[in-house]
Design a protein around this motif. Sequence first.
Motif, PDB file in Angstrom:
ATOM      1  N   ILE A  20      -4.676 -18.420 -13.547  1.00  0.00           N
ATOM      2  CA  ILE A  20      -3.742 -19.417 -14.083  1.00  0.00           C
ATOM      3  C   ILE A  20      -2.626 -18.728 -14.863  1.00  0.00           C
ATOM      4  CG2 ILE A  20      -3.532 -21.277 -15.785  1.00  0.00           C
ATOM      5  CD1 ILE A  20      -6.389 -22.171 -14.833  1.00  0.00           C
ATOM      6  N   HIS A  21      -2.989 -17.790 -15.723  1.00  0.00           N
ATOM      7  CA  HIS A  21      -1.979 -17.074 -16.508  1.00  0.00           C
ATOM      8  C   HIS A  21      -1.131 -16.154 -15.634  1.00  0.00           C
ATOM      9  CE1 HIS A  21      -3.162 -18.512 -20.422  1.00  0.00           C
ATOM     10  NE2 HIS A  21      -4.435 -18.265 -20.130  1.00  0.00           N
ATOM     11  N   GLU A  22      -1.743 -15.511 -14.672  1.00  0.00           N
ATOM     12  CA  GLU A  22      -1.014 -14.623 -13.767  1.00  0.00           C
ATOM     13  C   GLU A  22       0.027 -15.399 -12.962  1.00  0.00           C
ATOM     14  OE1 GLU A  22       0.026 -10.947 -12.113  1.00  0.00           O
ATOM     15  OE2 GLU A  22      -1.338 -11.343 -13.783  1.00  0.00           O
ATOM     16  N   PHE A  23      -0.305 -16.610 -12.556  1.00  0.00           N
ATOM     17  CA  PHE A  23       0.616 -17.464 -11.804  1.00  0.00           C
ATOM     18  C   PHE A  23       1.932 -17.655 -12.575  1.00  0.00           C
ATOM     19  CE2 PHE A  23       2.382 -21.553 -10.573  1.00  0.00           C
ATOM     20  CZ  PHE A  23       2.218 -21.598  -9.199  1.00  0.00           C
ATOM     21  N   VAL A  24       1.843 -18.096 -13.830  1.00  0.00           N
ATOM     22  CA  VAL A  24       3.068 -18.346 -14.592  1.00  0.00           C
ATOM     23  C   VAL A  24       3.759 -17.045 -14.980  1.00  0.00           C
ATOM     24  CG1 VAL A  24       2.355 -20.617 -15.382  1.00  0.00           C
ATOM     25  CG2 VAL A  24       1.867 -18.644 -16.802  1.00  0.00           C
ATOM     26  N   HIS A  25       2.990 -15.991 -15.211  1.00  0.00           N
ATOM     27  CA  HIS A  25       3.593 -14.695 -15.532  1.00  0.00           C
ATOM     28  C   HIS A  25       4.467 -14.215 -14.367  1.00  0.00           C
ATOM     29  CE1 HIS A  25       3.899 -10.737 -17.420  1.00  0.00           C
ATOM     30  NE2 HIS A  25       3.736 -10.245 -16.207  1.00  0.00           N
ATOM     31  N   ASN A  79      -4.740 -25.699 -23.110  1.00  0.00           N
ATOM     32  CA  ASN A  79      -5.842 -26.628 -22.816  1.00  0.00           C
ATOM     33  C   ASN A  79      -6.479 -26.343 -21.464  1.00  0.00           C
ATOM     34  OD1 ASN A  79      -4.868 -27.694 -25.182  1.00  0.00           O
ATOM     35  ND2 ASN A  79      -4.093 -29.565 -24.289  1.00  0.00           N
ATOM     36  N   ILE A  80      -6.681 -25.070 -21.171  1.00  0.00           N
ATOM     37  CA  ILE A  80      -7.272 -24.676 -19.884  1.00  0.00           C
ATOM     38  C   ILE A  80      -8.778 -24.912 -19.946  1.00  0.00           C
ATOM     39  CG2 ILE A  80      -7.674 -22.774 -18.286  1.00  0.00           C
ATOM     40  CD1 ILE A  80      -5.036 -21.539 -19.379  1.00  0.00           C
ATOM     41  N   LEU A  81      -9.266 -25.719 -19.016  1.00  0.00           N
ATOM     42  CA  LEU A  81     -10.692 -26.013 -18.940  1.00  0.00           C
ATOM     43  C   LEU A  81     -11.167 -25.719 -17.523  1.00  0.00           C
ATOM     44  CD1 LEU A  81     -13.289 -27.097 -20.187  1.00  0.00           C
ATOM     45  CD2 LEU A  81     -12.543 -29.393 -19.496  1.00  0.00           C
ATOM     46  N   THR A 119       0.433 -31.285 -15.977  1.00  0.00           N
ATOM     47  CA  THR A 119      -0.872 -30.661 -15.792  1.00  0.00           C
ATOM     48  C   THR A 119      -0.990 -30.114 -14.378  1.00  0.00           C
ATOM     49  OG1 THR A 119      -1.870 -32.761 -15.124  1.00  0.00           O
ATOM     50  CG2 THR A 119      -2.086 -32.146 -17.432  1.00  0.00           C
ATOM     51  N   TYR A 120      -1.829 -29.114 -14.268  1.00  0.00           N
ATOM     52  CA  TYR A 120      -2.259 -28.594 -12.974  1.00  0.00           C
ATOM     53  C   TYR A 120      -3.737 -28.929 -12.811  1.00  0.00           C
ATOM     54  CZ  TYR A 120       1.867 -25.550 -12.439  1.00  0.00           C
ATOM     55  OH  TYR A 120       3.129 -25.057 -12.294  1.00  0.00           O
ATOM     56  N   GLU A 121      -4.098 -29.402 -11.642  1.00  0.00           N
ATOM     57  CA  GLU A 121      -5.497 -29.564 -11.248  1.00  0.00           C
ATOM     58  C   GLU A 121      -5.734 -28.513 -10.179  1.00  0.00           C
ATOM     59  OE1 GLU A 121      -7.724 -31.568 -12.616  1.00  0.00           O
ATOM     60  OE2 GLU A 121      -6.284 -32.594 -13.907  1.00  0.00           O
ATOM     61  N   ASP A 122      -6.578 -27.549 -10.493  1.00  0.00           N
ATOM     62  CA  ASP A 122      -6.804 -26.418  -9.607  1.00  0.00           C
ATOM     63  C   ASP A 122      -8.212 -26.437  -9.030  1.00  0.00           C
ATOM     64  OD1 ASP A 122      -4.266 -25.288 -10.172  1.00  0.00           O
ATOM     65  OD2 ASP A 122      -5.067 -24.328 -11.975  1.00  0.00           O
ATOM     66  N   ALA A 123      -8.315 -25.953  -7.807  1.00  0.00           N
ATOM     67  CA  ALA A 123      -9.610 -25.655  -7.197  1.00  0.00           C
ATOM     68  C   ALA A 123      -9.590 -24.174  -6.854  1.00  0.00           C
ATOM     69  CB  ALA A 123      -9.828 -26.496  -5.942  1.00  0.00           C
TER      70      ALA A 123
END
Length: 151
Positions: A20-25, A79-81, A119-123
Amino acid sequence: MDFTDPLENLLAERACERVIHEFVHRLDLGEPASVAELFTEDGTWSWPADGRLVEGRAALRDYFGSRPADRLSRRLMSNILVTLITPDTAVATSYFSTYRVDGYEGGIVPTGAPVQVGTYEDAFRRVDGQWLLDSRVLSLPFGGPTPRAVG
């Protein structure tokens, strides 16, 4: 991975957070097209409210690589869960705020409100030991046009 091993679960959750962090970076500070590498070969990115669906690494590379070269952006993730579903699958919800301008030529840009909050909903799926995005769905309750930098 022993699905009942708390340490293995923690490491899997952390690996998904890292994606998730790498994506925005990569979008903000790296090569935007390279976010395609964070997806499975058949991964998808979608924005249902806007009707966008991008499928597969090649299409993702083209989509994210088509961002304007003069775009300056910074995304804040919070708020990463992450929730493990099986030893090789997980889901996550995360909040984001995007600050950006087009026409950036350097220097400091006056701050404004974020142009997006959502928000992002990720799988996620683990492929050959690596956690990758299988799908990313964007929800954007707050959004507006990208402003032009004023030089």
